[in-house]
Design an enzyme around this catalytic site. Sequence first.
Site, PDB file in Angstrom:
ATOM      1  N   HIS A 184       0.852  -1.187   0.000  1.00 50.22           N
ATOM      2  CA  HIS A 184       0.000   0.000   0.000  1.00 50.22           C
ATOM      3  C   HIS A 184       0.885   1.233   0.000  1.00 50.22           C
ATOM      4  CE1 HIS A 184      -3.044   2.930   1.339  1.00 50.22           C
ATOM      5  NE2 HIS A 184      -3.923   2.087   0.880  1.00 50.22           N
ATOM      6  N   ASP A 226      -8.091  -4.267  -0.366  1.00 47.92           N
ATOM      7  CA  ASP A 226      -8.626  -4.730  -1.644  1.00 47.92           C
ATOM      8  C   ASP A 226      -8.505  -6.239  -1.804  1.00 47.92           C
ATOM      9  OD1 ASP A 226      -9.147  -2.051  -2.694  1.00 47.92           O
ATOM     10  OD2 ASP A 226      -6.972  -1.851  -2.730  1.00 47.92           O
TER      11      ASP A 226
END
Length: 439
Positions: free
Chosen positions: A316, A374
């Site tokens: 991320h 996600d």
Amino acid sequence: MNKKNTESGSGNSYTLIDNKTNKKYELPTQDGTDGPSVIDIRKIYAETGCFTFDPGFTSTASCDSKITYIDGEAGILRYRGYPIQELAEKSDYLEVCYLLLHGELPNATEKDEFVHNITYHTMLDERILFFFRGFPRAAHPMAVICGTVGALSAFYHDNLDIYDPRQRMIASHRLIAKLPTIAAMAYKYSLGQPFIYPRNELSYCANFLRMMFAVPCEDYKSNPVLARALDKIFILHADHEQNASTSTVRLAGSTGANPFACVSAGIASLWGPAHGGANEAVLNMLHEIGSKDRVPEFVKRAKDKNDPFRLMGFGHRVYKNYDPRAAVLRSSAHEVLEDLGVKNEPLLELAIELERIALEDDYFVEKKLFPNVDFYSGIILKALGIPTSMFTVMFALGRTVGWIAQWNEMIADPEQKIGRPRQLYSGATERAFVPIEKR
């Protein structure tokens, strides 16, 4: 210019030293309630004649905010001080919406009033239904909601005085309430099915699922497990500090634009595959891998710099530790699949195996490529029956309250100014115009 840390009164400051003139410039620092301090460079151009250069604004604090705190190194995400794990397990989406908008969790009376206000704003002006007919059936749902949300300012222009707190809150309620109705109608329109109107007796997420999947010829029964799973997804996506779409909303709002236009701009920014489309990419990746037995093969490919394959859903921009939202969705994925009677779900088995490798393999640990939010949200949305074309729309529904909370905070900030980034110009210097016959 060089810099060094110096003591200045009760706080720190930085001294910039011009290497050419040896002139010194004192830059004060500001401390937040948590996280790193910032160097106040608002006067740096006036004092030094230089701008700072920070492509992507990755080292620049663009505002002072009290809404969301992230510590990417420690894997921390808090809304108004509350850890995201506690909110996802103990709260619900509309309660979190109230928290983000007002700064505190509501008491029972405040929550009932807030839920009532949102519920009774879910209907759309009937003329908006005809607006959908201007879109092709095959239009991407993000294109439809981007255009329709922007058009809301034409239908609800009675409360667009952004400097009136009451009118701002009415517009905020309308956006939170109407986005699910718009999204469900965009989906129904793509199928050629009748629009399903909202029902006031249902919860926020149960109402949305009904508008998505009910048909007039049959009764629709709400599944509380599925509604709760969607509620958690919305909570986990509600806000994430000054990301690309939130910064877009703030930048648009800094011009005095109405909130419907600002959120429409945020939706457009979220649409980018580098921002809101990652969960769809995760699902596509799992389908490409195909089976648990092929996981080692694709992990090896992911380590090869010369191979274009990348493991989606790992790592991320902010988190350099385990994304706290991923842990919540991992257990939620199990609950959904168990409730639906899905045994030995290949995609979930793949996800678990990839997660195990990411947490144990030296390559992933060294590079801090941990699973992010996600990674599991795509699997849950697929289990709920949400088509992949609607995945980014789900992100937008959850994030709407964050955009609105950030927009409200910005408008109420007395130091707010129109956004105006500067640049390092690298083009041609002044030159004379050459007539076309001499070029």
